[in-house]
Design an enzyme around this catalytic site. Sequence first.
Site, mmCIF file in Angstrom:
data_model
loop_
_atom_site.group_PDB
_atom_site.id
_atom_site.type_symbol
_atom_site.label_atom_id
_atom_site.label_comp_id
_atom_site.label_asym_id
_atom_site.label_seq_id
_atom_site.Cartn_x
_atom_site.Cartn_y
_atom_site.Cartn_z
ATOM 1 N N GLU A 94 0.851 -1.193 0.000
ATOM 2 C CA GLU A 94 0.000 0.000 0.000
ATOM 3 C C GLU A 94 0.894 1.253 0.000
ATOM 4 O O GLU A 94 1.906 1.287 0.701
ATOM 5 C CB GLU A 94 -0.836 -0.068 1.275
ATOM 6 C CG GLU A 94 -1.682 1.111 1.577
ATOM 7 C CD GLU A 94 -2.289 0.998 2.991
ATOM 8 O OE1 GLU A 94 -3.082 1.865 3.326
ATOM 9 O OE2 GLU A 94 -1.969 0.054 3.741
ATOM 10 N N ILE A 96 1.575 4.994 1.076
ATOM 11 C CA ILE A 96 1.155 5.918 2.141
ATOM 12 C C ILE A 96 1.451 7.348 1.686
ATOM 13 O O ILE A 96 2.605 7.692 1.401
ATOM 14 C CB ILE A 96 1.920 5.623 3.463
ATOM 15 C CG1 ILE A 96 1.822 4.151 3.867
ATOM 16 C CG2 ILE A 96 1.445 6.555 4.589
ATOM 17 C CD1 ILE A 96 0.452 3.651 4.275
ATOM 18 N N ASP A 197 13.134 -1.967 14.554
ATOM 19 C CA ASP A 197 14.084 -1.027 13.918
ATOM 20 C C ASP A 197 13.455 0.366 13.893
ATOM 21 O O ASP A 197 13.430 1.041 12.867
ATOM 22 C CB ASP A 197 14.395 -1.517 12.487
ATOM 23 C CG ASP A 197 15.555 -0.755 11.842
ATOM 24 O OD1 ASP A 197 16.208 0.059 12.533
ATOM 25 O OD2 ASP A 197 15.807 -0.959 10.637
HETATM 26 P P1 ADP Z 1 14.853 0.600 2.804
HETATM 27 O O1 ADP Z 1 14.381 -0.804 2.915
HETATM 28 O O2 ADP Z 1 15.777 0.821 1.665
HETATM 29 O O3 ADP Z 1 15.423 1.153 4.101
HETATM 30 P P2 ADP Z 1 12.341 1.981 3.309
HETATM 31 O O4 ADP Z 1 11.364 0.888 3.548
HETATM 32 O O5 ADP Z 1 12.879 2.679 4.507
HETATM 33 O O6 ADP Z 1 13.553 1.468 2.416
HETATM 34 O O7 ADP Z 1 11.644 3.010 2.317
HETATM 35 C C1 ADP Z 1 12.344 4.099 1.735
HETATM 36 C C2 ADP Z 1 11.539 5.373 1.872
HETATM 37 O O8 ADP Z 1 10.299 5.227 1.197
HETATM 38 C C3 ADP Z 1 11.169 5.691 3.308
HETATM 39 O O9 ADP Z 1 12.137 6.532 3.899
HETATM 40 C C4 ADP Z 1 9.831 6.381 3.194
HETATM 41 O O10 ADP Z 1 10.017 7.775 3.004
HETATM 42 C C5 ADP Z 1 9.238 5.821 1.925
HETATM 43 N N1 ADP Z 1 8.229 4.778 2.170
HETATM 44 C C6 ADP Z 1 8.400 3.580 2.795
HETATM 45 N N2 ADP Z 1 7.293 2.851 2.777
HETATM 46 C C7 ADP Z 1 6.363 3.587 2.122
HETATM 47 C C8 ADP Z 1 4.990 3.371 1.756
HETATM 48 N N3 ADP Z 1 4.362 2.236 2.043
HETATM 49 N N4 ADP Z 1 4.355 4.362 1.076
HETATM 50 C C9 ADP Z 1 4.990 5.514 0.750
HETATM 51 N N5 ADP Z 1 6.273 5.758 1.045
HETATM 52 C C10 ADP Z 1 6.962 4.825 1.729
#
Ligand code: ADP
Length: 289
Positions: A94, A96, A197
């Site tokens: 999803e 966000i 985390d």
């Molecule tokens: P990584 O696994 O490389 O650490 P993240 O899961 O932290 O990546 O996601 C990278 C960035 O994407 C996050 O810092 C956040 O800003 C954005 N993000 C993460 N999940 C979502 C989501 N479900 N919807 C929109 N943006 C997201």
Amino acid sequence: MNFELLQKHLQQHFTGIKILGQERIFGGDINMAACVHTNEGDFFLKWNDARRHPNMFEAEFKGLELMRTHSPALRIPKPLLCGEIKGTSFLLMEFIENGHPKRDFWKNFAKGLSSMHKTSSSFFGLYHNNYMGSLPQSNKRHIDFSNFFISERLEPQIKLAYDRNLINSSDITKITQLYGRYNADVPRETPSLIHGDLWTGNYMIDNQGNACIYDPAAHFGHRESDLAMSRLFGTFAPEFYHYYNESFPLEPGWQERTDLFNLYPLLIHVNLFGSSYVSSVMSIVKRFL
Ligand code: ADP
């Protein structure tokens, strides 16, 4: 990521879905990410070389599901699909939308997290292993927290840091002298479902003004681990800790125990980003000894 192949792959799972475009999202530490626009709406996609981190996205998928099941009060993105396309593994979830915090943002966040932490289990660990950042995390089950934390969290990272010549045997001797403190100082509590985390980069504010947590290393652990990580690089607002304590009181002295828990993410940083983090690790060790 080859988006044409992704579309074909998605069509096997979501009938009639068409990718209309994509926008790269930066800010993650490990993976590539994008917002994928489709005729069914926007989705968040992360991807990486499949050989590099085997089963990483399967584990993240399960962690998100587990947290969603047990914390209806907290926004957590719904994972939709993970898989592999020509050597690239991916996780679709999803999307966000970003927003601005509403008035009771920290209160709701604290209550949401504390209610997830009230989800308990008869063991520390989990039914499957996962990752912390890009490093494998063993979730072998233990009844005793200090055994769990030492065997499944500290020791694998200490070994890795030693094998990579980032710490020496005298550092190891000092770190291991600290082990007794986990038994003596950490309050005995039943295991809590934790994010694992929860640094300040792993929450965002959704378009309803609520906190959304993502990128977990979820397992049943000690809930002070999440609170400690929330104060490792930056911190949540003071109200957060106030409201958390109101809904799920912490044993006195939790602030002083923060670094005992943060030794683990700091060792992870030693292994991921190099020796510049060794001094942070050793200064904690020195202080507690
Ligand atoms: P990584 O696994 O490389 O650490 P993240 O899961 O932290 O990546 O996601 C990278 C960035 O994407 C996050 O810092 C956040 O800003 C954005 N993000 C993460 N999940 C979502 C989501 N479900 N919807 C929109 N943006 C997201």
